[in-house]
Design a protein around this motif. Structure first.
Motif, PDB file in Angstrom:
ATOM      1  N   GLY A 182       0.785  -1.226   0.000  1.00 26.84           N
ATOM      2  CA  GLY A 182       0.000   0.000   0.000  1.00 26.84           C
ATOM      3  C   GLY A 182       0.817   1.275   0.000  1.00 26.84           C
ATOM      4  N   VAL A 183       1.978   1.265   0.662  1.00 27.26           N
ATOM      5  CA  VAL A 183       2.799   2.472   0.753  1.00 27.26           C
ATOM      6  C   VAL A 183       3.266   2.921  -0.628  1.00 27.26           C
ATOM      7  CG1 VAL A 183       4.975   3.378   1.696  1.00 27.26           C
ATOM      8  CG2 VAL A 183       3.472   2.009   3.133  1.00 27.26           C
ATOM      9  N   ALA A 184       3.280   2.000  -1.593  1.00 31.02           N
ATOM     10  CA  ALA A 184       3.701   2.346  -2.958  1.00 31.02           C
ATOM     11  C   ALA A 184       2.768   3.355  -3.608  1.00 31.02           C
ATOM     12  CB  ALA A 184       3.784   1.087  -3.819  1.00 31.02           C
ATOM     13  N   ASP A 185       1.568   3.534  -3.058  1.00 34.43           N
ATOM     14  CA  ASP A 185       0.598   4.460  -3.647  1.00 34.43           C
ATOM     15  C   ASP A 185       0.539   5.796  -2.921  1.00 34.43           C
ATOM     16  OD1 ASP A 185      -1.348   5.148  -5.534  1.00 34.43           O
ATOM     17  OD2 ASP A 185      -3.002   4.404  -4.315  1.00 34.43           O
ATOM     18  N   LEU A 186       1.436   6.013  -1.954  1.00 32.73           N
ATOM     19  CA  LEU A 186       1.462   7.284  -1.245  1.00 32.73           C
ATOM     20  C   LEU A 186       2.234   8.329  -2.053  1.00 32.73           C
ATOM     21  CD1 LEU A 186       2.172   6.112   2.423  1.00 32.73           C
ATOM     22  CD2 LEU A 186       0.022   7.026   1.515  1.00 32.73           C
ATOM     23  N   LEU A 214      20.257  13.509 -18.189  1.00 32.04           N
ATOM     24  CA  LEU A 214      19.119  13.526 -17.278  1.00 32.04           C
ATOM     25  C   LEU A 214      18.236  12.303 -17.508  1.00 32.04           C
ATOM     26  CD1 LEU A 214      17.338  14.791 -15.151  1.00 32.04           C
ATOM     27  CD2 LEU A 214      16.347  16.264 -16.919  1.00 32.04           C
ATOM     28  N   ALA A 215      18.053  11.927 -18.767  1.00 33.77           N
ATOM     29  CA  ALA A 215      17.232  10.754 -19.071  1.00 33.77           C
ATOM     30  C   ALA A 215      17.813   9.509 -18.417  1.00 33.77           C
ATOM     31  CB  ALA A 215      17.130  10.567 -20.582  1.00 33.77           C
ATOM     32  N   GLU A 216      19.114   9.326 -18.513  1.00 33.40           N
ATOM     33  CA  GLU A 216      19.744   8.150 -17.919  1.00 33.40           C
ATOM     34  C   GLU A 216      19.631   8.193 -16.396  1.00 33.40           C
ATOM     35  OE1 GLU A 216      21.142   4.561 -17.456  1.00 33.40           O
ATOM     36  OE2 GLU A 216      20.637   5.457 -19.399  1.00 33.40           O
ATOM     37  N   ALA A 217      19.768   9.389 -15.805  1.00 31.78           N
ATOM     38  CA  ALA A 217      19.627   9.503 -14.351  1.00 31.78           C
ATOM     39  C   ALA A 217      18.218   9.122 -13.919  1.00 31.78           C
ATOM     40  CB  ALA A 217      19.956  10.928 -13.916  1.00 31.78           C
ATOM     41  N   LEU A 218      17.213   9.544 -14.676  1.00 31.40           N
ATOM     42  CA  LEU A 218      15.839   9.204 -14.331  1.00 31.40           C
ATOM     43  C   LEU A 218      15.570   7.710 -14.501  1.00 31.40           C
ATOM     44  CD1 LEU A 218      14.042  12.283 -15.903  1.00 31.40           C
ATOM     45  CD2 LEU A 218      14.004  11.654 -13.478  1.00 31.40           C
ATOM     46  N   LEU A 219      16.114   7.125 -15.564  1.00 27.12           N
ATOM     47  CA  LEU A 219      15.931   5.685 -15.767  1.00 27.12           C
ATOM     48  C   LEU A 219      16.589   4.890 -14.644  1.00 27.12           C
ATOM     49  CD1 LEU A 219      16.438   5.364 -19.626  1.00 27.12           C
ATOM     50  CD2 LEU A 219      14.302   5.158 -18.339  1.00 27.12           C
ATOM     51  N   GLU A 220      17.732   5.352 -14.168  1.00 23.88           N
ATOM     52  CA  GLU A 220      18.379   4.680 -13.043  1.00 23.88           C
ATOM     53  C   GLU A 220      17.513   4.765 -11.794  1.00 23.88           C
ATOM     54  OE1 GLU A 220      21.011   2.730 -12.531  1.00 23.88           O
ATOM     55  OE2 GLU A 220      21.149   2.660 -14.702  1.00 23.88           O
ATOM     56  N   ARG A 221      16.869   5.898 -11.596  1.00 24.27           N
ATOM     57  CA  ARG A 221      16.000   6.035 -10.436  1.00 24.27           C
ATOM     58  C   ARG A 221      14.773   5.143 -10.562  1.00 24.27           C
ATOM     59  NH1 ARG A 221      19.323   9.927 -10.450  1.00 24.27           N
ATOM     60  NH2 ARG A 221      19.679  11.371  -8.705  1.00 24.27           N
ATOM     61  N   VAL A 222      14.242   4.992 -11.771  1.00 25.34           N
ATOM     62  CA  VAL A 222      13.115   4.085 -11.974  1.00 25.34           C
ATOM     63  C   VAL A 222      13.550   2.643 -11.724  1.00 25.34           C
ATOM     64  CG1 VAL A 222      11.491   3.164 -13.668  1.00 25.34           C
ATOM     65  CG2 VAL A 222      11.898   5.631 -13.532  1.00 25.34           C
ATOM     66  N   ARG A 223      14.738   2.272 -12.192  1.00 21.20           N
ATOM     67  CA  ARG A 223      15.259   0.921 -11.914  1.00 21.20           C
ATOM     68  C   ARG A 223      15.334   0.688 -10.408  1.00 21.20           C
ATOM     69  NH1 ARG A 223      19.169   2.530 -16.002  1.00 21.20           N
ATOM     70  NH2 ARG A 223      18.745   1.476 -17.981  1.00 21.20           N
ATOM     71  N   HIS A 224      15.764   1.721  -9.695  1.00 25.05           N
ATOM     72  CA  HIS A 224      15.868   1.610  -8.241  1.00 25.05           C
ATOM     73  C   HIS A 224      14.493   1.414  -7.608  1.00 25.05           C
ATOM     74  CE1 HIS A 224      17.350   2.513  -4.163  1.00 25.05           C
ATOM     75  NE2 HIS A 224      16.251   3.236  -4.029  1.00 25.05           N
ATOM     76  N   VAL A 225      13.527   2.247  -8.005  1.00 26.37           N
ATOM     77  CA  VAL A 225      12.181   2.169  -7.447  1.00 26.37           C
ATOM     78  C   VAL A 225      11.575   0.788  -7.694  1.00 26.37           C
ATOM     79  CG1 VAL A 225       9.822   3.045  -7.709  1.00 26.37           C
ATOM     80  CG2 VAL A 225      11.738   4.643  -7.517  1.00 26.37           C
ATOM     81  N   LEU A 226      11.795   0.221  -8.878  1.00 30.11           N
ATOM     82  CA  LEU A 226      11.244  -1.086  -9.233  1.00 30.11           C
ATOM     83  C   LEU A 226      12.110  -2.245  -8.753  1.00 30.11           C
ATOM     84  CD1 LEU A 226      10.056  -0.427 -12.904  1.00 30.11           C
ATOM     85  CD2 LEU A 226       8.695  -0.331 -10.809  1.00 30.11           C
ATOM     86  N   ARG A 227      13.242  -1.956  -8.132  1.00 29.14           N
ATOM     87  CA  ARG A 227      14.158  -2.974  -7.605  1.00 29.14           C
ATOM     88  C   ARG A 227      14.678  -3.901  -8.699  1.00 29.14           C
ATOM     89  NH1 ARG A 227      13.010  -2.660  -1.906  1.00 29.14           N
ATOM     90  NH2 ARG A 227      14.860  -3.922  -1.590  1.00 29.14           N
ATOM     91  N   LEU A 228      14.949  -3.368  -9.876  1.00 30.52           N
ATOM     92  CA  LEU A 228      15.453  -4.204 -10.957  1.00 30.52           C
ATOM     93  C   LEU A 228      16.891  -4.640 -10.710  1.00 30.52           C
ATOM     94  CD1 LEU A 228      13.922  -2.478 -14.111  1.00 30.52           C
ATOM     95  CD2 LEU A 228      13.029  -4.378 -12.751  1.00 30.52           C
ATOM     96  N   ASP A 229      17.541  -4.042  -9.704  1.00 31.61           N
ATOM     97  CA  ASP A 229      18.907  -4.442  -9.358  1.00 31.61           C
ATOM     98  C   ASP A 229      18.929  -5.590  -8.358  1.00 31.61           C
ATOM     99  OD1 ASP A 229      17.807  -2.946  -7.312  1.00 31.61           O
ATOM    100  OD2 ASP A 229      19.676  -1.935  -6.788  1.00 31.61           O
ATOM    101  N   ARG A 289      10.127   0.469  -3.848  1.00 29.57           N
ATOM    102  CA  ARG A 289      10.731   1.273  -2.787  1.00 29.57           C
ATOM    103  C   ARG A 289      10.776   2.727  -3.234  1.00 29.57           C
ATOM    104  NH1 ARG A 289      16.760  -1.369  -3.389  1.00 29.57           N
ATOM    105  NH2 ARG A 289      16.957  -1.033  -5.633  1.00 29.57           N
ATOM    106  N   SER A 290      10.986   3.611  -2.294  1.00 28.37           N
ATOM    107  CA  SER A 290      11.079   5.032  -2.602  1.00 28.37           C
ATOM    108  C   SER A 290      12.480   5.365  -3.106  1.00 28.37           C
ATOM    109  CB  SER A 290      10.748   5.860  -1.365  1.00 28.37           C
ATOM    110  OG  SER A 290       9.425   5.629  -0.949  1.00 28.37           O
ATOM    111  N   ASP A 324      11.125   6.276   2.791  1.00 26.77           N
ATOM    112  CA  ASP A 324      10.410   5.078   3.218  1.00 26.77           C
ATOM    113  C   ASP A 324      10.226   5.031   4.730  1.00 26.77           C
ATOM    114  OD1 ASP A 324       9.638   3.729   0.901  1.00 26.77           O
ATOM    115  OD2 ASP A 324      11.603   2.827   0.622  1.00 26.77           O
ATOM    116  N   VAL A 325      11.224   5.502   5.480  1.00 22.04           N
ATOM    117  CA  VAL A 325      11.082   5.513   6.942  1.00 22.04           C
ATOM    118  C   VAL A 325       9.979   6.475   7.358  1.00 22.04           C
ATOM    119  CG1 VAL A 325      12.204   6.121   9.119  1.00 22.04           C
ATOM    120  CG2 VAL A 325      13.453   4.784   7.419  1.00 22.04           C
ATOM    121  N   VAL A 326       9.961   7.674   6.791  1.00 26.56           N
ATOM    122  CA  VAL A 326       8.928   8.652   7.142  1.00 26.56           C
ATOM    123  C   VAL A 326       7.541   8.092   6.823  1.00 26.56           C
ATOM    124  CG1 VAL A 326       7.976  10.924   6.604  1.00 26.56           C
ATOM    125  CG2 VAL A 326      10.435  10.652   6.894  1.00 26.56           C
ATOM    126  N   LYS A 327       7.400   7.518   5.645  1.00 22.68           N
ATOM    127  CA  LYS A 327       6.095   6.975   5.255  1.00 22.68           C
ATOM    128  C   LYS A 327       5.690   5.820   6.171  1.00 22.68           C
ATOM    129  CE  LYS A 327       6.218   8.177   0.331  1.00 22.68           C
ATOM    130  NZ  LYS A 327       6.327   7.635  -1.039  1.00 22.68           N
TER     131      LYS A 327
END
Length: 318
Positions: A38-42, A91-106, A134-135, A141-144
């Motif tokens: 559920g926290v993923a929708d905050l 900037l595009a690559e930086a954003l894609l890296e952040r999306v990979r992080h959020v989706l835990r593709l690593d 994840r955020s 994530d801790v605050v949420k």
């Protein structure tokens, strides 16, 4: 990875594709990932269940935050759309890296899938479930997570929404008010907010002191939460990570177990007022916490993940 520029009703936008493959070569079910908890929708996230899309506003190394939308693309790929003006290649690559992080593709879940492949309760998950959104930061994530403790979900949404609306930096083209299009506030922004803000605007109650104390500790460099997200188990054991989490203001056993899941440390089970009754309903009878833990002990370091998937299978149609 291919990229293209296209127009949308809101503004020019830029799109690219990400392979939905985990670090061990295992498949990734995008919608089950987006729907993982559920926290993923905050805020600053927004999930559109009809379009099966996740939108999130992310800070970038330089310039204002950007809002991106993540949706299913061609088979085995996600389409990532950056709203607003087309970003530079950097900037595009930086954003894609952040999306990979959020989706835990690593993350590598292949060992977990091997454990459950012939498991009558969980074999379905080996098709790509189990990745927990994840955020952008552990701090967020801790605050949420603290905002979910001892309150209704509507109160959680109100508190996190107020933090994002009033302290979050707006992205290009963000509305003048509301939570949409604003990044989660930085520790500095939260540390600089007054106690009256947390009491009267966020209406965080006893959590007000926790939010501010946590933000000040991080902003002043006394506390490094991001180390918990980047450190390996060789550097920081699960026991040490749990100990550090429990030492944080406002974090008790439930919140620590929830945070461990978001850190990719799946040994603890989240046992709370939702998981216990849901388990009893699925199991056909009530069970003690000790009994639940015994049942999932065989999954070893993935016990908490196995428990969570057992409870949430019906969140998405097979």
């Amino acid at each position: 990875m291919g990229a293209q520029v296209r127009s949308s009703r809101r503004a020019l936008s830029w799109s690219a594709e990400l392979a939905l493959v985990g670090a061990g070569g295992e498949p990734v079910d995008l919608w089950r990932t987006i729907s993982s908890h559920g926290v993923a929708d905050l805020p600053p996230n927004r999930i559109d269940e009809d379009a099966r899309t996740l939108e999130v506003t992310l800070r970038v190394p330089r310039g204002r935050p950007r809002t991106v939308a993540v949706a299913q693309g061609p088979a085995g790929k996600a389409r990532v759309t950056v709203l607003g003006p087309a970003p530079s290649p950097q900037l595009a690559e930086a954003l894609l890296e952040r999306v990979r992080h959020v989706l835990r593709l690593d993350e590598d879940l292949s060992a977990f899938y091997e454990r459950i492949r012939d498991d009558p309760d969980l074999s379905w998950a080996a098709a790509g479930a189990g990745r927990m959104v994840r955020s952008a930061t552990v701090f967020e994530d801790v605050v949420k997570t603290i905002a979910t403790t001892n309150c209704t979900w509507s109160a959680t949404v109100r508190m996190v929404g107020a933090l994002v609306e009033h302290l979050g930096e707006p992205a290009d083209g963000a509305p003048s008010d509301g939570t949409y299009g604003r990044a989660f506030p930085t520790p500095t922004a939260m540390a600089e907010a007054s106690e009256a803000f947390y009491r009267d605007v966020v209406r965080a109650g006893y959590r007000s002191a926790y939010f501010r104390s946590l933000a000040v500790s991080v902003a002043e460099g006394e506390l490094d939460l991001e180390e918990l997200g980047s450190g390996s188990r060789e550097d920081i054991s699960d026991a040490e990570a749990m100990e550090r989490l429990l030492a944080l203001p406002g974090v008790g056993p439930y919140a620590a177990a929830h945070m461990m899941m978001l850190l990719g440390r799946y040994s603890p089970l989240i046992l709370d007022s939702w998981t216990r009754p849901k388990y009893a309903r699925l199991n056909g009878r009530k069970a003690s916490d000790a009994g639940i833990q015994r049942r999932f002990r065989r999954y070893g370091p993935y016990a908490g993940l196995a428990f969570w998937l057992y409870l949430t299978r019906d969140w998405v149609e097979d």
